[in-house]
Design a protein around this motif. Structure first.
Motif, short mmCIF file in Angstrom:
data_model
loop_
_atom_site.label_atom_id
_atom_site.label_comp_id
_atom_site.label_asym_id
_atom_site.label_seq_id
_atom_site.Cartn_x
_atom_site.Cartn_y
_atom_site.Cartn_z
N LEU A 13 7.48 14.24 -5.05
CA LEU A 13 6.62 12.95 -5.38
C LEU A 13 7.37 11.63 -5.41
CD1 LEU A 13 3.95 11.95 -6.72
CD2 LEU A 13 4.98 12.68 -9.04
N ALA A 14 8.87 11.81 -5.84
CA ALA A 14 9.63 10.67 -5.91
C ALA A 14 9.79 10.39 -4.23
CB ALA A 14 10.71 10.98 -6.55
N PHE A 15 9.99 11.08 -3.47
CA PHE A 15 10.01 10.77 -1.97
C PHE A 15 8.87 10.04 -1.34
CE2 PHE A 15 9.85 11.95 2.41
CZ PHE A 15 11.13 11.58 3.07
N SER A 20 6.47 5.23 0.58
CA SER A 20 5.47 4.28 0.58
C SER A 20 5.88 2.81 0.36
CB SER A 20 4.32 4.75 -0.34
OG SER A 20 4.88 4.57 -1.67
N LEU A 21 6.98 2.71 -0.28
CA LEU A 21 7.43 1.21 -0.61
C LEU A 21 8.47 0.78 0.53
CD1 LEU A 21 8.46 1.61 -4.24
CD2 LEU A 21 6.45 0.22 -3.16
N ARG A 22 8.69 1.63 1.52
CA ARG A 22 9.55 1.12 2.64
C ARG A 22 8.79 0.74 3.77
NH1 ARG A 22 13.76 5.03 5.79
NH2 ARG A 22 11.81 5.67 6.80
N LEU A 23 9.15 -0.45 4.42
CA LEU A 23 8.46 -1.07 5.57
C LEU A 23 9.48 -1.25 6.54
CD1 LEU A 23 5.98 -2.08 6.56
CD2 LEU A 23 6.79 -4.34 6.05
N LYS A 24 9.33 -0.40 7.89
CA LYS A 24 10.21 -0.34 8.88
C LYS A 24 9.76 -1.06 9.99
CE LYS A 24 13.07 2.78 11.53
NZ LYS A 24 13.22 4.18 12.00
N ASP A 25 10.67 -2.11 10.42
CA ASP A 25 10.30 -2.77 11.35
C ASP A 25 10.59 -2.06 12.88
OD1 ASP A 25 9.71 -4.95 13.36
OD2 ASP A 25 11.56 -6.27 12.84
N ILE A 26 9.64 -1.63 13.65
CA ILE A 26 9.86 -0.94 15.03
C ILE A 26 10.74 -1.62 15.74
CG2 ILE A 26 8.73 0.20 16.73
CD1 ILE A 26 6.37 0.61 15.22
N SER A 27 10.58 -2.98 16.06
CA SER A 27 11.23 -3.50 17.06
C SER A 27 12.76 -3.62 16.78
CB SER A 27 11.03 -4.94 17.41
OG SER A 27 11.16 -5.54 16.17
N ASP A 30 15.27 -1.94 11.36
CA ASP A 30 15.45 -2.37 10.19
C ASP A 30 14.38 -1.98 9.21
OD1 ASP A 30 18.08 -3.34 10.93
OD2 ASP A 30 17.38 -5.46 11.07
N TRP A 31 14.58 -1.85 7.71
CA TRP A 31 13.68 -1.58 6.85
C TRP A 31 13.95 -2.46 5.51
CZ3 TRP A 31 14.69 0.60 2.23
CH2 TRP A 31 15.80 1.58 2.09
N SER A 32 12.71 -2.65 5.06
CA SER A 32 12.95 -3.39 3.62
C SER A 32 11.91 -2.83 2.89
CB SER A 32 12.71 -4.76 3.83
OG SER A 32 11.43 -5.23 4.49
N PHE A 33 11.92 -3.28 1.35
CA PHE A 33 10.77 -2.74 0.62
C PHE A 33 9.49 -3.35 0.57
CE2 PHE A 33 14.58 -0.66 -1.36
CZ PHE A 33 13.89 0.54 -1.63
N SER A 34 8.44 -3.16 0.42
CA SER A 34 7.21 -3.80 0.66
C SER A 34 6.06 -3.07 -0.18
CB SER A 34 6.75 -3.85 2.17
OG SER A 34 5.52 -4.47 2.23
N PHE A 35 5.10 -3.67 -0.84
CA PHE A 35 4.04 -3.24 -1.33
C PHE A 35 2.80 -3.21 -0.43
CE2 PHE A 35 6.48 -4.59 -5.01
CZ PHE A 35 6.75 -3.36 -5.59
N HIS A 36 3.03 -3.29 0.86
CA HIS A 36 1.86 -3.68 1.82
C HIS A 36 0.84 -2.54 1.77
CE1 HIS A 36 -0.29 -4.19 5.43
NE2 HIS A 36 0.07 -2.98 6.01
N LEU A 41 -4.39 -0.48 -0.13
CA LEU A 41 -5.06 0.72 -0.95
C LEU A 41 -6.04 0.09 -1.80
CD1 LEU A 41 -5.18 3.68 -1.90
CD2 LEU A 41 -3.33 3.13 -3.32
N PHE A 42 -5.54 -0.87 -2.87
CA PHE A 42 -6.36 -1.37 -3.95
C PHE A 42 -7.46 -2.46 -3.21
CE2 PHE A 42 -2.82 0.21 -6.33
CZ PHE A 42 -3.73 1.07 -7.29
N GLN A 43 -7.45 -2.78 -2.06
CA GLN A 43 -8.47 -3.65 -1.51
C GLN A 43 -9.62 -2.87 -1.26
OE1 GLN A 43 -6.87 -5.50 1.97
NE2 GLN A 43 -5.96 -7.12 0.85
N ASP A 44 -9.43 -1.55 -1.20
CA ASP A 44 -10.74 -0.70 -1.21
C ASP A 44 -11.75 -0.38 -2.40
OD1 ASP A 44 -12.84 1.33 -0.65
OD2 ASP A 44 -11.35 3.13 -0.27
#
Length: 69
Positions: A13-15, A20-27, A30-36, A41-44
């Protein structure tokens, strides 16, 4: 044994929350934290409405259980 069961339930669950908070830039790789994904999810509206309904039912069931004792 109990600690092993707790770890077996909460580590995945923690993993999932961490991933889900990690956003990876494919190019760049690098990765950073994001609530994307949480904003998506909450726009539905149907999902949000069902979540609110579930909380209302849970609160009602808890109150009813407390009254019954």
């Amino acid at each position: 044994v109990l600690y092993g069961v707790v770890v077996a339930f909460y580590v995945p669950l923690a993993f999932m929350v961490f991933e889900s908070l990690r956003l990876k830039d494919i190019s760049t790789g690098d990765w950073s934290f994001s609530f994307h994904w949480y904003t998506v999810l909450f726009q539905d509206q149907a999902l949000v409405q069902s979540l609110v309904r579930s909380f209302i039912i849970a609160a009602g069931a808890s109150a009813f259980a407390c009254i019954l004792g």
